[in-house]
Design a protein around this motif. Sequence first.
Motif, PDB file in Angstrom:
ATOM      1  N   ASP A 217      17.749 -12.117  23.422  1.00 25.89           N
ATOM      2  CA  ASP A 217      18.873 -13.004  23.705  1.00 25.89           C
ATOM      3  C   ASP A 217      20.154 -12.182  23.650  1.00 25.89           C
ATOM      4  O   ASP A 217      20.691 -11.921  22.568  1.00 25.89           O
ATOM      5  CB  ASP A 217      18.935 -14.142  22.679  1.00 25.89           C
ATOM      6  CG  ASP A 217      20.098 -15.094  22.940  1.00 25.89           C
ATOM      7  OD1 ASP A 217      20.775 -14.936  23.976  1.00 25.89           O
ATOM      8  OD2 ASP A 217      20.319 -15.993  22.108  1.00 25.89           O
ATOM      9  N   ALA A 316      15.287 -26.919  19.749  1.00 22.86           N
ATOM     10  CA  ALA A 316      14.920 -26.281  21.010  1.00 22.86           C
ATOM     11  C   ALA A 316      13.421 -26.385  21.245  1.00 22.86           C
ATOM     12  O   ALA A 316      12.626 -26.201  20.317  1.00 22.86           O
ATOM     13  CB  ALA A 316      15.346 -24.821  20.988  1.00 22.86           C
ATOM     14  N   GLY A 319      12.389 -21.831  21.193  1.00 28.29           N
ATOM     15  CA  GLY A 319      13.441 -21.161  20.450  1.00 28.29           C
ATOM     16  C   GLY A 319      13.245 -21.330  18.964  1.00 28.29           C
ATOM     17  O   GLY A 319      12.147 -21.642  18.500  1.00 28.29           O
ATOM     18  N   LYS A 354      23.325 -24.006  24.389  1.00 30.78           N
ATOM     19  CA  LYS A 354      22.687 -22.703  24.588  1.00 30.78           C
ATOM     20  C   LYS A 354      21.207 -22.823  24.917  1.00 30.78           C
ATOM     21  O   LYS A 354      20.559 -21.832  25.248  1.00 30.78           O
ATOM     22  CB  LYS A 354      22.853 -21.843  23.333  1.00 30.78           C
ATOM     23  CG  LYS A 354      24.279 -21.412  23.060  1.00 30.78           C
ATOM     24  CD  LYS A 354      24.328 -20.309  22.039  1.00 30.78           C
ATOM     25  CE  LYS A 354      23.624 -19.060  22.547  1.00 30.78           C
ATOM     26  NZ  LYS A 354      23.703 -17.944  21.591  1.00 30.78           N
ATOM     27  N   PHE A 355      20.654 -24.033  24.824  1.00 34.60           N
ATOM     28  CA  PHE A 355      19.219 -24.206  25.044  1.00 34.60           C
ATOM     29  C   PHE A 355      19.009 -25.266  26.136  1.00 34.60           C
ATOM     30  O   PHE A 355      19.443 -26.414  25.975  1.00 34.60           O
ATOM     31  CB  PHE A 355      18.519 -24.627  23.751  1.00 34.60           C
ATOM     32  CG  PHE A 355      18.654 -23.601  22.660  1.00 34.60           C
ATOM     33  CD1 PHE A 355      17.718 -22.601  22.509  1.00 34.60           C
ATOM     34  CD2 PHE A 355      19.738 -23.637  21.797  1.00 34.60           C
ATOM     35  CE1 PHE A 355      17.836 -21.656  21.511  1.00 34.60           C
ATOM     36  CE2 PHE A 355      19.876 -22.693  20.792  1.00 34.60           C
ATOM     37  CZ  PHE A 355      18.923 -21.693  20.652  1.00 34.60           C
ATOM     38  N   VAL A 358      15.421 -29.463  25.018  1.00 34.41           N
ATOM     39  CA  VAL A 358      15.347 -29.767  23.585  1.00 34.41           C
ATOM     40  C   VAL A 358      14.425 -30.964  23.359  1.00 34.41           C
ATOM     41  O   VAL A 358      14.098 -31.708  24.300  1.00 34.41           O
ATOM     42  CB  VAL A 358      16.750 -30.073  22.986  1.00 34.41           C
ATOM     43  CG1 VAL A 358      17.661 -28.874  23.113  1.00 34.41           C
ATOM     44  CG2 VAL A 358      17.355 -31.300  23.658  1.00 34.41           C
ATOM     45  N   SER A 384      19.319 -30.490  27.780  1.00 40.30           N
ATOM     46  CA  SER A 384      20.459 -30.573  26.871  1.00 40.30           C
ATOM     47  C   SER A 384      21.723 -31.038  27.591  1.00 40.30           C
ATOM     48  O   SER A 384      22.693 -31.437  26.931  1.00 40.30           O
ATOM     49  CB  SER A 384      20.704 -29.219  26.205  1.00 40.30           C
ATOM     50  OG  SER A 384      21.008 -28.231  27.179  1.00 40.30           O
TER      51      SER A 384
END
Length: 400
Positions: A217, A316, A319, A354-355, A358, A384
Amino acid sequence: MIDFWLPAGLLLLVAMSFLLVPLLRGRKAQAEEDRTALNVALYQERVAELQAQQAAGTLTAEQLAAGQAEAARELLADAEREEAVQRRLGQWLPLASALLVPVLGLGLYLHWGGLEQVNQTRELAQMAPRSMSEMTERLEQSVKSRPEDPEGWYFLGRTYMAQERAADAAKAFAEAVRLAGREPALLGQWAQAQYFAQNKQWSESLQQLTDEALQADPEEVTSLGLLGIAGYEAGRYADAVRYWERLVAALPAEDPSREAIQSGIARARQQLGDAAPVVEAAPAPAAASLKVRVELDAALKDKVQPGDAVFVFARALSGPPMPLAVKRLTVADLPVEVSLSDSDAMMPQLKLSKFPQVQLVARVSRAGNATAGEWIGRSAGVSSQSTEQQSVRISEADQR
C-alpha cells in the motif's frame, strides 16, 4: 456467583424431573404389568401341556390336578420373588440417577464449560473502566482469555502506545500480525512501536517492515510518517521531506494532522536551505459516508436488555481486520438509522474512503466490548462510496 449457580441449579432440577418423575410414576406399574403377563403366559403354557398329556393317556385325572396345582404354586412364588427384586431396584435406581446426573453435569461443565469467561463478563459488565490503566488491565485479560483474537491484540497495542510502553506495544502488534496476516497498516504500527522501543534507532528490520508495507500500500500512512521521522532524526532531511509530502497527499483534506506535517516539511526544508514553497498536496479521495439502518430481530427482544451496548461499524472486505468507522448505541435506540463516515474513523490512516468495499456489522455486547458480544448482524459487501441506505439486522449468535 449466585446469579450463575442458581439458574444452573434450577435447570438441573428441571432436567432431573424429566428423568425421575416418569421413572417413579411409570416404572413400577409397567414392570408389574409385564411381569404378570409373562408369568400368566408361562402358567397357561404349562397347563396346556398337562392337558395334552392327559388327553394322550399319559396322565391320569389325579396327576393332571396335581400338575395344575404345582403350576399355580410356581406362578405365585415367581410373583413374590419379582416383587422383592422390583422393590430393591425401585429404592436404589432413582437415588443413583439423582446423584449421577448432577455429578456428571458438573464434571462436563468444568471440563468444557466457560466459567472463567462468565466471571470476566460479569466483571466487565459491573462498571465501565475509569482510567487508562484499568482499560489496559481489561484488554490484557481479554487477550489472555481469547489469545486468537487479532482485534484484541491490536487495541492492546494501541493502548500501550498511548501509555508510551513501546516495547509492550511491539509485542502486541506482533501477535496481531501473526493472527491477521501481514496487512500494511499492521506492519506500519509494528514498525513504529519497534522504532520507539529501540530509542529511535533505525535498523534493517524496520526498513524491511516499512518497505513491505509500502509495497502493498504506497499510501500506508504510519509507515510514511515513521520514515519521515526517522529521516529527520538522522539528519536526512531530503528523505523526511519526500516521505512527509507523500503522507500529506495520502491524508484526507479534513485531517487535523495535515497542518503539523506540513510544518515538519517546512522545518526540514529550512534545514536543507531550500526556500521553495511547500508543494500543496494532491486532492484527497472523496470522503465516504454510509447510511445504515440497524434493527433487532423480533426473536431476540426477550434476550437483550435496553442498556446493552450496540456497536455499529464498517470493516474492509479485503484489508485489516480492525473497524474503519464505529458508532456506539444501546439496544433501547433500536431500530435506528446511523451514518458511518471518515469522521468516525478510529485511526486517521484507516478511513472508509481508502477501501472500495466494506462490510457493515452490528454487535450487541452486554459487557460493552466492541470485539465480542452475544448477538450480531452482518451485511454483504457494499461500496464505501454508496449513497443508498444499507440495512443490518441483528439476528445471529456471536460465535467469536
